[in-house]
Design a protein around this motif. Structure first.
Motif, short mmCIF file in Angstrom:
data_model
loop_
_atom_site.label_atom_id
_atom_site.label_comp_id
_atom_site.label_asym_id
_atom_site.label_seq_id
_atom_site.Cartn_x
_atom_site.Cartn_y
_atom_site.Cartn_z
N VAL A 80 -32.57 19.84 57.77
CA VAL A 80 -31.62 19.01 57.03
C VAL A 80 -30.33 19.79 56.83
CG1 VAL A 80 -33.44 17.71 55.85
CG2 VAL A 80 -32.45 19.75 54.78
N VAL A 81 -29.27 19.06 56.52
CA VAL A 81 -27.97 19.68 56.26
C VAL A 81 -27.29 18.98 55.09
CG1 VAL A 81 -27.56 20.47 58.63
CG2 VAL A 81 -26.82 18.18 57.92
N THR A 82 -26.43 19.72 54.42
CA THR A 82 -25.45 19.15 53.49
C THR A 82 -24.09 19.30 54.14
OG1 THR A 82 -26.69 19.55 51.45
CG2 THR A 82 -24.30 19.40 51.27
N HIS A 83 -23.39 18.19 54.28
CA HIS A 83 -22.05 18.18 54.88
C HIS A 83 -21.07 17.78 53.79
CE1 HIS A 83 -18.70 15.92 56.76
NE2 HIS A 83 -18.76 16.87 57.67
N MET A 84 -20.06 18.62 53.55
CA MET A 84 -19.08 18.36 52.50
C MET A 84 -17.66 18.47 53.05
SD MET A 84 -20.33 20.24 49.01
CE MET A 84 -21.51 19.43 47.93
N VAL A 85 -16.82 17.54 52.61
CA VAL A 85 -15.39 17.61 52.89
C VAL A 85 -14.67 17.78 51.57
CG1 VAL A 85 -13.40 16.50 53.96
CG2 VAL A 85 -15.70 16.00 54.80
N TRP A 86 -13.89 18.83 51.46
CA TRP A 86 -13.14 19.14 50.23
C TRP A 86 -11.65 18.98 50.50
CZ3 TRP A 86 -15.65 21.11 45.75
CH2 TRP A 86 -17.02 21.37 45.92
N TYR A 87 -10.98 18.16 49.72
CA TYR A 87 -9.53 18.04 49.80
C TYR A 87 -8.91 18.82 48.64
CZ TYR A 87 -10.30 14.37 53.21
OH TYR A 87 -10.68 13.67 54.33
N LYS A 88 -7.88 19.58 48.96
CA LYS A 88 -7.24 20.43 47.96
C LYS A 88 -6.24 19.62 47.15
CE LYS A 88 -7.76 24.43 51.01
NZ LYS A 88 -7.06 25.50 51.77
N VAL A 89 -6.80 18.67 46.41
CA VAL A 89 -5.99 17.82 45.54
C VAL A 89 -6.90 17.26 44.46
CG1 VAL A 89 -6.36 15.78 47.02
CG2 VAL A 89 -4.41 15.84 45.45
N GLY A 90 -6.39 17.20 43.24
CA GLY A 90 -7.15 16.66 42.13
C GLY A 90 -6.23 15.99 41.14
N ALA A 91 -6.77 15.72 39.96
CA ALA A 91 -6.01 14.98 38.96
C ALA A 91 -4.75 15.72 38.51
CB ALA A 91 -6.90 14.70 37.75
N ALA A 92 -4.76 17.05 38.57
CA ALA A 92 -3.58 17.81 38.15
C ALA A 92 -2.44 17.74 39.16
CB ALA A 92 -3.95 19.27 37.90
N ASP A 93 -2.70 17.15 40.34
CA ASP A 93 -1.66 17.01 41.36
C ASP A 93 -1.05 15.62 41.39
OD1 ASP A 93 -2.07 19.68 42.69
OD2 ASP A 93 -4.08 18.85 42.96
N GLU A 94 -1.44 14.76 40.48
CA GLU A 94 -0.95 13.37 40.48
C GLU A 94 0.51 13.29 40.06
OE1 GLU A 94 -5.28 11.39 39.28
OE2 GLU A 94 -3.86 12.03 37.73
N PRO A 95 1.26 12.34 40.61
CA PRO A 95 2.64 12.15 40.17
C PRO A 95 2.68 11.74 38.70
CG PRO A 95 2.21 10.95 42.22
CD PRO A 95 0.88 11.41 41.69
N PRO A 96 3.73 12.08 37.99
CA PRO A 96 3.84 11.67 36.58
C PRO A 96 3.70 10.15 36.45
CG PRO A 96 5.54 13.28 37.12
CD PRO A 96 4.87 12.91 38.41
N GLY A 97 2.95 9.73 35.47
CA GLY A 97 2.75 8.32 35.23
C GLY A 97 1.69 7.67 36.09
N GLY A 100 -5.09 9.16 37.15
CA GLY A 100 -6.24 8.41 37.62
C GLY A 100 -6.19 8.07 39.09
N ILE A 101 -5.07 8.32 39.78
CA ILE A 101 -4.95 7.90 41.18
C ILE A 101 -5.86 8.74 42.08
CG2 ILE A 101 -2.94 9.37 41.66
CD1 ILE A 101 -3.74 5.85 43.09
N ALA A 102 -6.06 10.02 41.78
CA ALA A 102 -6.95 10.84 42.61
C ALA A 102 -8.38 10.30 42.56
CB ALA A 102 -6.91 12.30 42.14
N HIS A 103 -8.83 9.96 41.38
CA HIS A 103 -10.20 9.44 41.22
C HIS A 103 -10.31 8.02 41.79
CE1 HIS A 103 -13.35 7.50 38.49
NE2 HIS A 103 -14.02 8.26 39.33
#
Length: 477
Positions: A80-97, A100-103
Motif C-alpha cells: 500500500v502507499v500514501t500519496h500526498m500533494v502539498w501546496y505551499k499556500v494556506g489561510a495566512a496567504d489569502e488576500p485581505p478581505g 476562508g478562500i484557501a479552505h
C-alpha cells in the motif's frame, strides 16, 4: 452544467485521465481525519536519538523539470502507499478581505475537471479500494490518498489532472460555500471554546495574518465567489509551488517515470508565488480575553505566547523549545501536572504545547482546567508560580534527559506508519524545511542541553507577546 472555459495556461496544462478512472464511485471522506494523529507523530519524530538518523525515514527525492519536488519514503511491509500533494499556500496567504478562500478552494478541488465529472473524484478512489481526504492550515493545503500500490498510477493521474484543469460552475461554488458556512456554524459558532480560540488568536497576532481563522470570518466567507476561487487557484496551484510525497511500497526509481508522465506534463507557473506576509509583530503586550457561555459546564484557562519557530525569531531555539514543552507540561510526570494536579490539586489537567513548524512565528501554549471549587484565577496564579520557579531554579540534566526519553518512545510509530511519514515530511517541506532538516531533527534534539532549555524558557516567558483566554459558565443574577 455550465463551466468556465480554460485559460490559455490551463489549456496548455491539460492532462488526460485514464479511462478506468471514470468508471469508479464513492463519497468523499470527512475533511479533517488524520490531522491530530499527524501532529502527535510530528512531536514524536523530533525526539529520536542521534544514533537513529540512518534509520529514520531514509527518503529519496528528485525534482521534475517543472519544479515539482517529489519525495519517496520506501516501506515495503505491505503493498500500500500514501500519496500526498502539498501546496505551499494556506489561510495566512489569502488576500485581505478574502478569509476562508484557501479552505473553500480545498473543497472545490473535488468538483471535477474536463475528464472527471463533479463529485466523482472520491468515488473513483473508493471504488479502487482507497480513501482520500484533504486539509488546510494557515501555512499549507494538502490532499492525500491511501491506496494499494497497483493503483498509484491512477491517483497520480487524477491529482495531476486537477492541479491543471479544475473546472468550476457558479452553482458548484455557491453550493460548496453553503457547506463551508454550515461547517463554520457547527464547528465554531456553536462551540464556545472554538469561538474563544478565534478571539485569542486575534488578540495575540493583531496585524499578522495568523489572526484569521482557517475557515474564514463569517461575513467574508459569505461573499466569496467563483472568481475568487479561480484567482486563488491560478496563483498558487502549480507544480513549482507544490511537493508530492509518496510513502509505502515503492521506490524513487519506480516512481519517477510515473511522476514524469503525470505531474511532469503540467507546465510550471511563470514564477513561484511569493508569500507576501506581514512578518513584523507589534510591540510585546499581554492581553486577556474572557467569555462566558451557557453551553460551558466547566471553566478553562489558556495562555498562548508568540515564540521562535523553525523559520522566524531565534530559530536556534527550535529544538530546545520542544524539550521545554515536554518537560514543563507534556504529560503526567511534567512539572505543571505534578504541581497543579497531583500536589496542589488546583487543577484537573495542565499541559503545554509548542507549535514551531510554521512559515513565520510559532506559539507556545499553556492550558489548564480548574479543579472543583477552584477558579481560572487560581490556575493562572499556580502556572505563573511554577514558571517563576523554573526561571529562578533552572532545570536539571535528569529532567532534560527524561523529557527526551519520554518523547523518544513513540518515534517507532512514526517510522511504521506510511501516513505518518508522509505527513511529517510534507508539513516540513511545505513550511520551508528540507529533507536533510527532517533527517537531522533527532540529532538536533539530542544536542539540547539544560542551558539551551533555559534560554528557550527565557525567550517565551521573558516578555514575549501573549494572550490569555478564560472560558466560564454563564452566570445568572
Amino acid at each position: 452544467m455550465p463551466s468556465n472555459p480554460p485559460s490559455a495556461r490551463r489549456r496548455a496544462r491539460a492532462i488526460a485521465v485514464s479511462a478506468r478512472a471514470q468508471a469508479e464511485a464513492r463519497a468523499r471522506f470527512a475533511l479533517w481525519s488524520g490531522v491530530l494523529l499527524a501532529l502527535t507523530l510530528l512531536a514524536a519524530l523530533l525526539l529520536a536519538p542521534a544514533t537513529a538518523r540512518a534509520q529514520m525515514f531514509e527518503p529519496e527525492t528528485f525534482t521534475l523539470d517543472n519544479g515539482l519536488q517529489v519525495v519517496v519514503v520506501p516501506n515495503h511491509r505491505v503493498p500500500v502507499v500514501t500519496h500526498m500533494v502539498w501546496y505551499k499556500v494556506g489561510a495566512a496567504d489569502e488576500p485581505p478581505g478574502k478569509s476562508g478562500i484557501a479552505h473553500l478552494l480545498e473543497h472545490l478541488m473535488f468538483k471535477g475537471t474536463e475528464t472527471i465529472p463533479p463529485g466523482e473524484f472520491s468515488k473513483i478512489i473508493a471504488r479502487n479500494g482507497g480513501r482520500d481526504n484533504a486539509f488546510t492550515s494557515s501555512d499549507f493545503t494538502g490532499y492525500y490518498q491511501n491506496i494499494a500500490r497497483d493503483r498509484l498510477d491512477l491517483v497520480m493521474e487524477m491529482e495531476a489532472d486537477r492541479m491543471a484543469n479544475l473546472r468550476l460552475a457558479e452553482d458548484d461554488v455557491l453550493t460548496e460555500r453553503s457547506v463551508v458556512i454550515e461547517e463554520r456554524l457547527s464547528r465554531t459558532e456553536n462551540e464556545p471554546a472554538a469561538l474563544l480560540g478565534e478571539r485569542l488568536d486575534q488578540a495575540l497576532w493583531v496585524v499578522h495574518p495568523y489572526k484569521n481563522p482557517v475557515i474564514g470570518w463569517a461575513h467574508e466567507l459569505a461573499a466569496l465567489d467563483r472568481a475568487d476561487a479561480l484567482a486563488f487557484y491560478d496563483r498558487f496551484y502549480a507544480p513549482n509551488n507544490a511537493v508530492v510525497v509518496v510513502a509505502g511500497d515503492v521506490t524513487a526509481e519506480a516512481l519517477r517515470p510515473i511522476a514524469e508522465r503525470t505531474y511532469g506534463r503540467v507546465p510550471a507557473a511563470p514564477e513561484t508565488p511569493a508569500r507576501a506576509r506581514v512578518r513584523d509583530l507589534p510591540p510585546a503586550a499581554d492581553v486577556t480575553v474572557t467569555m462566558d457561555h451557557p453551553q460551558v459546564g466547566q471553566a478553562s484557562w489558556w495562555r498562548r505566547i508568540v515564540a521562535p519557530s523553525r523559520n522566524a525569531g531565534d530559530t536556534a531555539l527550535y529544538p530546545a523549545l520542544q524539550v521545554l514543552a515536554e518537560l514543563l507540561g507534556g504529560g503526567p510526570v511534567s512539572r505543571l501536572y505534578e504541581r497543579l494536579v497531583v500536589e496542589d490539586e488546583v487543577a484537573v489537567s495542565a499541559r503545554t504545547y509548542y507549535d514551531g513548524r510554521a512559515v513565520d512565528y510559532g506559539t507556545f501554549t499553556l492550558s489548564a482546567t480548574p479543579a472543583a471549587g477552584r477558579t481560572p484565577t487560581d490556575v493562572q496564579a499556580a502556572v505563573e508560580a511554577e514558571i517563576a520557579r523554573l526561571l529562578a531554579e533552572g532545570v536539571t540534566d535528569a529532567e532534560v534527559a527524561g523529557a527526551k526519553r519520554r518523547l523518544k518512545a513513540s518515534v517507532v510509530y512514526a517510522r511504521d506508519s506510511v501516513f505518518g511519514a508522509a505527513r511529517i515530511i510534507g508539513a516540513a517541506l511545505a513550511t520551508g524545511s528540507t529533507v536533510d532538516d527532517v533527517e537531522r531533527w533527532p540529532e538536533d534534539i539530542a544536542a539540547v542541553t539544560p542551558e539551551d532549555v533555559m534560554a528557550a524558557a527565557r525567550a517565551v516567558f521573558g516578555g514575549a507577546s501573549s494572550a490569555t483566554a478564560i472560558l466560564l459558565p454563564e452566570t445568572t443574577s
